[in-house]
Structure formats: C-alpha cells, structure tokens
Design a protein around this motif. Structure first.
Motif, PDB file in Angstrom:
ATOM      1  N   MET A 129       0.836  -1.197   0.000  1.00  0.00           N
ATOM      2  CA  MET A 129       0.000   0.000   0.000  1.00  0.00           C
ATOM      3  C   MET A 129       0.873   1.250   0.000  1.00  0.00           C
ATOM      4  N   ARG A 130       0.435   2.261  -0.766  1.00  0.00           N
ATOM      5  CA  ARG A 130       1.144   3.550  -0.805  1.00  0.00           C
ATOM      6  C   ARG A 130       0.220   4.631  -0.261  1.00  0.00           C
ATOM      7  N   LEU A 131       0.772   5.495   0.590  1.00  0.00           N
ATOM      8  CA  LEU A 131       0.006   6.563   1.213  1.00  0.00           C
ATOM      9  C   LEU A 131       0.573   7.927   0.844  1.00  0.00           C
ATOM     10  N   GLN A 132      -0.308   8.851   0.522  1.00  0.00           N
ATOM     11  CA  GLN A 132       0.056  10.267   0.342  1.00  0.00           C
ATOM     12  C   GLN A 132      -0.300  10.988   1.637  1.00  0.00           C
ATOM     13  N   ILE A 133       0.678  11.627   2.255  1.00  0.00           N
ATOM     14  CA  ILE A 133       0.490  12.292   3.541  1.00  0.00           C
ATOM     15  C   ILE A 133       0.734  13.783   3.377  1.00  0.00           C
ATOM     16  N   ASN A 134      -0.208  14.595   3.847  1.00  0.00           N
ATOM     17  CA  ASN A 134      -0.064  16.049   3.844  1.00  0.00           C
ATOM     18  C   ASN A 134      -0.429  16.587   5.227  1.00  0.00           C
ATOM     19  N   TYR A 191       0.072   7.484  10.727  1.00  0.00           N
ATOM     20  CA  TYR A 191      -0.831   8.045   9.716  1.00  0.00           C
ATOM     21  C   TYR A 191      -1.612   6.886   9.122  1.00  0.00           C
ATOM     22  N   ALA A 192      -2.920   7.099   8.884  1.00  0.00           N
ATOM     23  CA  ALA A 192      -3.737   6.052   8.282  1.00  0.00           C
ATOM     24  C   ALA A 192      -4.899   6.696   7.535  1.00  0.00           C
ATOM     25  N   PRO A 193      -5.263   6.153   6.369  1.00  0.00           N
ATOM     26  CA  PRO A 193      -6.440   6.666   5.662  1.00  0.00           C
ATOM     27  C   PRO A 193      -7.716   6.243   6.367  1.00  0.00           C
ATOM     28  N   GLY A 194      -8.766   7.002   6.177  1.00  0.00           N
ATOM     29  CA  GLY A 194     -10.061   6.615   6.735  1.00  0.00           C
ATOM     30  C   GLY A 194     -10.282   6.994   8.169  1.00  0.00           C
ATOM     31  N   GLU A 201      -2.138  -0.741   6.670  1.00  0.00           N
ATOM     32  CA  GLU A 201      -2.342   0.567   6.057  1.00  0.00           C
ATOM     33  C   GLU A 201      -1.888   1.721   6.948  1.00  0.00           C
ATOM     34  N   MET A 202      -1.069   1.431   7.945  1.00  0.00           N
ATOM     35  CA  MET A 202      -0.580   2.488   8.830  1.00  0.00           C
ATOM     36  C   MET A 202       0.876   2.824   8.522  1.00  0.00           C
ATOM     37  N   ALA A 203       1.186   4.112   8.457  1.00  0.00           N
ATOM     38  CA  ALA A 203       2.565   4.578   8.367  1.00  0.00           C
ATOM     39  C   ALA A 203       2.985   5.062   9.746  1.00  0.00           C
ATOM     40  N   LYS A 204       3.986   4.427  10.305  1.00  0.00           N
ATOM     41  CA  LYS A 204       4.398   4.720  11.672  1.00  0.00           C
ATOM     42  C   LYS A 204       5.232   6.000  11.728  1.00  0.00           C
TER      43      LYS A 204
END
Length: 260
Positions: free
Chosen positions: A1-6, A190-193, A224-227
């Motif tokens: 999974m790839r996440l875009q974080i802002n 960070y996590a979506p949703g 789906e979590m970015a630590k």
C-alpha cells in the motif's frame, strides 16, 4: 500500500521558546519513504535527534512568533502481516531486554492497577488470544467521543468514563495488555479513513517475537498504517511539544491511499 500524507501546522509563540517536533513518517524497514518534504518557518535553531528506540526522528527547534510546518510525503507500506490473535506470548523471563520497559506501568498506563481485572476477565486466554479478547473488550465498552478527554486523561479515567478518542483507546489497550504480561507500547501513525482526519494513535504489542500494530477503534488496519514513532505512552511521542506558551491557529492532516 502507498500513502500520500499532507500535514500543515500553524501556531503562534508569544516569546522565543524550544519546540520538539515529530511529524515525519519513520524511515524503517517495514515502510519505504518514496518522497518526503518538510518546510518550516524560519527558526533560530534546528537539530535532528533520534526518537524513541531509534524509530523515526525528533526535531529540536528554537523559534518565536508564528511557527508553521508543511510536511508532504509518499510512503510505501511493506509490513509483514500476521494475525496477532494466533501468535504465542513470550514468558516475561524470556523477553528481549528492549521490550521490558513496555511491560511496566507508565504515566498514562497504570497497568499495575488492572492485574486483578485482567486475571478475572481474560485469564482463560493465552498469548494472542488474550490480546484479541482485550482489544474486543475495549472496542465494545468504549464510545468514541471527540472532546471527551484531554492531555491529562489516563487509562484509569478512560476505564471509568467509558469514552474517549484514539489516544484513550490506545492507552487502555496498552494498559490491559501489560497487566496481562504482554509488552505493549504507544504508536503514533498516519492512516487513511480516520475520522476526523488527524494524527492517529494505536497500540503496538509484542507477540510471537515481533511487534504488531493494533487499533481498538477499528478505523485502521496494520497493513495501512505509516508509523511516525513509538513510546511508553502518548507523552513520549507527541507530534509537537512546546517548552513555553504556544497558541493554536490551525492544523490539517490528510492521508490518502494511492494506486500501487
């Protein structure tokens, strides 16, 4: 999974003071930082230092007036996933030394006060099955109520009040896991949703010889979590700590799943 974080932070300081910032996703083997950019308002001093257990970095800042931070990143999650519920616990005398601090009480997680409760309610379970039963109990008995807690709220307060936000869910899960002889620590992620969109807090437990992220709120899954960082409780991993007066202007966190 790839996440875009802002992330955008905007605060005011009435006088020069020191800040400790931790908002960047950690560069660790289980997650690859494909892109990262951090823009800060002018500072008198800036220095990077290792965060707890060398997971992520903290940034020391000295500044005054308006402080802003704009962080953008793309993170690819490559975490090996195993169901914690089926993993064995490790007896305390066989635990690696680095896990011991996460078996002991801490400021927000007075696990020594819950030994009898855990024995009575979860004593029939072992290892990951005990952790799963604790997670499900927290999910059933707490109500997610924004604004129901503050920075002084402990796991004991949450246990009696039966409501809180992600920080409180994590603290109570950590407390009960430690009382059940399972090392547990606080993870900022960070996590979506996540609703409302914000920095998210979950527990991380040591089972089967490895750490696993567990979210009792049910808003995020381990894959789906970015630590960002970890600690004994939220006091170790706040996204911004001010050693002086700090006034909130605005804050925005956005996490979006990208195509692989």
């Amino acid at each position: 999974m790839r996440l875009q974080i802002n992330v955008q932070l905007d605060y005011n300081l009435s006088r020069a003071c020191d800040l400790l910032l931790q908002i960047e996703a950690a560069a660790i083997p289980e997650q690859i930082i494909e892109h990262s950019e951090l823009l800060l308002s002018p500072c008198e001093h800036l220095a990077r230092v290792p965060a707890q257990d060398n997971i992520g970095e903290r940034i020391w800042l000295r500044t005054e007036g308006q402080f802003t931070a704009d962080y953008r990143a793309i993170v690819r999650i490559e975490r090996i996933l195993r169901d914690p519920a089926v993993l064995p616990a490790i007896p305390p005398h066989r635990l690696p030394g680095e896990t011991v601090q996460y078996l002991l009480p801490s400021r927000y997680c007075a696990s020594n006060q819950f030994t009898d409760f855990v024995d009575s309610n979860f004593g029939r379970f072992q290892g990951g099955a005990r952790l799963a039963a604790i997670r499900d109990w927290v999910a059933r008995h707490l109500s997610y109520v924004p604004g129901s807690s503050n920075s002084d709220t402990t796991a004991i307060d949450t246990f009696h009040g039966r409501e809180g936000v992600c920080r409180d869910y994590a603290h109570l899960l950590i407390t009960l896991a430690r009382a059940g002889e399972i090392p547990a620590r606080f993870a900022s992620v960070y996590a979506p949703g996540v609703t409302p969109p914000d920095f998210h807090a979950v527990a991380e437990v040591f089972l089967g010889g490895e750490w696993h992220l567990v979210d009792a709120t049910g808003m995020a899954t381990e894959g789906e979590m970015a630590k960002i960082g970890i600690g004994r409780d939220s006091g170790d991993v706040a996204f911004l700590t001010a050693f002086g007066p700090l006034y909130f202007n605005s804050q925005k966190v956005s996490v979006t799943q990208l195509p692989d």
